[in-house]
Design an enzyme around this catalytic site. Structure first.
Site, PDB file in Angstrom:
ATOM      1  N   ASP A   1      -8.558   1.087   7.345  1.00 53.93           N
ATOM      2  CA  ASP A   1      -8.418   0.129   8.445  1.00 53.93           C
ATOM      3  C   ASP A   1      -6.951  -0.190   8.665  1.00 53.93           C
ATOM      4  O   ASP A   1      -6.607  -1.177   9.293  1.00 53.93           O
ATOM      5  CB  ASP A   1      -9.280  -1.124   8.253  1.00 53.93           C
ATOM      6  CG  ASP A   1      -9.275  -1.612   6.835  1.00 53.93           C
ATOM      7  OD1 ASP A   1      -8.267  -1.394   6.150  1.00 53.93           O
ATOM      8  OD2 ASP A   1     -10.279  -2.211   6.419  1.00 53.93           O
TER       9      ASP A   1
ATOM     10  N   LYS B   1       0.820  -1.211   0.000  1.00 53.77           N
ATOM     11  CA  LYS B   1       0.000   0.000   0.000  1.00 53.77           C
ATOM     12  C   LYS B   1       0.852   1.258   0.000  1.00 53.77           C
ATOM     13  O   LYS B   1       0.387   2.332  -0.388  1.00 53.77           O
ATOM     14  CB  LYS B   1      -0.899  -0.012   1.232  1.00 53.77           C
ATOM     15  CG  LYS B   1      -2.032  -0.996   1.118  1.00 53.77           C
ATOM     16  CD  LYS B   1      -3.318  -0.275   0.901  1.00 53.77           C
ATOM     17  CE  LYS B   1      -4.312  -1.093   0.126  1.00 53.77           C
ATOM     18  NZ  LYS B   1      -5.483  -0.319  -0.245  1.00 53.77           N
TER      19      LYS B   1
HETATM   20  C1  PLP Z   1      -2.294  -6.056   2.838  1.00 54.81           C
HETATM   21  C2  PLP Z   1      -3.395  -5.843   1.869  1.00 54.81           C
HETATM   22  N1  PLP Z   1      -3.525  -6.698   0.846  1.00 54.81           N
HETATM   23  C3  PLP Z   1      -4.494  -6.550  -0.066  1.00 54.81           C
HETATM   24  C4  PLP Z   1      -5.404  -5.513   0.011  1.00 54.81           C
HETATM   25  C5  PLP Z   1      -6.479  -5.418  -1.007  1.00 54.81           C
HETATM   26  O1  PLP Z   1      -6.354  -4.351  -1.861  1.00 54.81           O
HETATM   27  P1  PLP Z   1      -7.617  -3.773  -2.601  1.00 54.81           P
HETATM   28  O2  PLP Z   1      -8.533  -3.226  -1.556  1.00 54.81           O
HETATM   29  O3  PLP Z   1      -7.076  -2.756  -3.507  1.00 54.81           O
HETATM   30  O4  PLP Z   1      -8.263  -4.927  -3.307  1.00 54.81           O
HETATM   31  C6  PLP Z   1      -5.280  -4.583   1.049  1.00 54.81           C
HETATM   32  C7  PLP Z   1      -6.195  -3.444   1.151  1.00 54.81           C
HETATM   33  O5  PLP Z   1      -6.147  -2.652   2.058  1.00 54.81           O
HETATM   34  C8  PLP Z   1      -4.257  -4.749   2.010  1.00 54.81           C
HETATM   35  O6  PLP Z   1      -4.101  -3.901   3.036  1.00 54.81           O
END
Ligand code: PLP
Length: 406
Positions: free
Chosen positions: A133, A84
């Site tokens: 979150d 992120k």
């Molecule tokens: C560690 C992690 N992996 C995957 C995701 C999923 O990403 P997206 O919401 O863009 O599908 C998030 C989203 O916050 C995340 O924090």
């Protein structure tokens, strides 16, 4: 070699994903190649940039009955613990660059100009805001610090204290509100409208498109690193989905560069936060049926990002849902290092794709539906490390530092 555990899963194959289809206008509405080039040339100039490791896991590949298994470990990305870091911070840069161009009547300043503080006077009056979150808010806060603007982050009742502190460490004001994630989104929108703050969200809806697309272009940097390292392309990629931004960014970049040689893409979600799976079943954006109460906090999304959906509706080969226990099992296998594999620290949401692959391996029908064979070369993306260290220790039985030290 461990016997892989079986979990109750469900999936849907996406009939609309045609392997021969070219990357087209629908997809470019969300992610175009020129936008990617800008993101690549910007993010790779940030201080501390380096490609994250694409770890080979031959032991786990043997257990899964595939020829090769790679795990792109995002745990070390810019010291923020997750992929992120690429998205929210890049969107903050783009927002500031556009605002400065408008104010000065010139062109958007290059990244080096912003990093050098040349536009500090413009940047310092800008406030960016977001609901989160955890990981997205950390990225926005870090970007605000890097580029010299102010930042307010809204979190909801159950976001852990460790996650709150990790955001506050970048100088953001962190406001905890009563209620759930959706309440924090509404709160952020209302306060921002009242105070003239700029919302930097990772999800697109009608009338709010540019910023989430910038976020995804930042994520696509991770896909480009994989492309530069993997030749020939993998046959499969398993991608965890929240609102779909990560999956869309990876699918889009692979599609742009690899064309018909791109891997089959399986999007994996928690059973209780299944908006992409439900959207695939309905053939249009549809809400999650679950209560979003999942251990995989980063994937707890009730609605898809419309921009991500533009890519995934024709680009993802299948959508599947897995229970939280499947993710915990994947975390433990990674931490123990199967059959001589390196030990890897993967967080709850970070191992979602891997959990999907392992669960599909022991489900004959899913295995066949995804076209997995002993020849398959599978890519997964470890999108976070132990971003919540306490929870990691509880689930795995050892701290991330202990796993890394072995
Ligand atoms: C560690 C992690 N992996 C995957 C995701 C999923 O990403 P997206 O919401 O863009 O599908 C998030 C989203 O916050 C995340 O924090």
């Amino acid at each position: 070699m461990p016997r892989l555990k079986s979990f109750p899963i469900d999936w849907v194959v996406n009939a609309a994903a045609t392997p021969s289809a070219a990357y087209g206008a629908d997809q470019r509405r969300a992610l175009d190649e020129a936008g990617f080039e800008r993101a690549w040339s910007t993010v790779t100039r940030w201080p501390g940039y380096r490609a994250t490791p694409l770890v080979s896991l031959p032991g786990l590949a043997r257990a899964a009955g595939v020829a090769e298994l790679r795990y792109k470990d995002e745990g070390g990305r810019f010291g923020l613990g997750s992929f992120k870091a690429l998205g929210g911070a890049y969107a903050v840069y783009r927002l500031l660059a556009r605002m400065i161009a408008t104010k000065t009547g010139g062109t958007e300043p290059a990244i080096d100009d912003l990093l050098s503080g040349r536009h500090r006077d413009h940047a310092k009056d800008v406030v960016v805001a977001s609901a989160t979150d955890g990981n997205h808010g950390r990225s926005v806060a870090w970007g605000a610090k890097l580029f010299g603007c102010r930042c307010v982050i809204f979190i909801h009742a159950t976001v852990s204290e460790a996650r709150r502190q990790a955001i506050a460490a970048y100088g953001a004001d962190v406001i905890r509100i009563k209620g759930n994630y959706d309440d924090s989104v509404h709160h952020c929108a209302a306060e921002s409208a009242k105070r003239g703050w700029h919302v930097v969200s990772d999800t697109a809806y009608d009338g709010y498109w540019q910023i989430p697309c910038d976020v995804m272009q930042g994520y696509a940097v991770m896909a480009e690193e994989i492309i530069r390292e993997m030749s020939p392309p993998p046959t499969h990629v398993f991608l965890q989905g929240g609102v779909g931004g990560l999956a869309a960014a990876v699918v889009a970049r692979f599609w742009q560069v690899w064309g018909t040689r791109r891997p089959r893409a399986v999007v994996v979600e928690p059973v209780r936060a299944d908006c992409l799976f439900q959207s695939a079943k309905a053939g249009r954006p549809t809400k999650s049926t679950g209560d979003l109460d999942t251990l995989m906090a980063g994937l707890a999304a009730g609605e898809v990002s419309l921009a991500a959906w533009e890519v995934l509706k024709g680009g993802a080969t299948a959508f599947m849902i897995v229970p939280d226990e499947a993710a915990v099992e994947a975390m433990r296998l990674l931490a123990q290092g199967v059959d001589g594999d390196p030990r890897v620290v993967g967080g709850e949401a970070g191992v979602g794709g891997l959990a999907g692959l392992l669960a599909a391996t022991v489900d004959g029908k899913a295995h066949a539906a995804f076209g997995l064979t002993t020849e398959s070369r599978v890519l997964t993306i470890g999108s976070e490390g132990d971003t919540d260290p306490e929870l990691y220790r509880k689930l795995v039985g050892r701290s991330g530092d202990e796993v890394r030290a072995v």
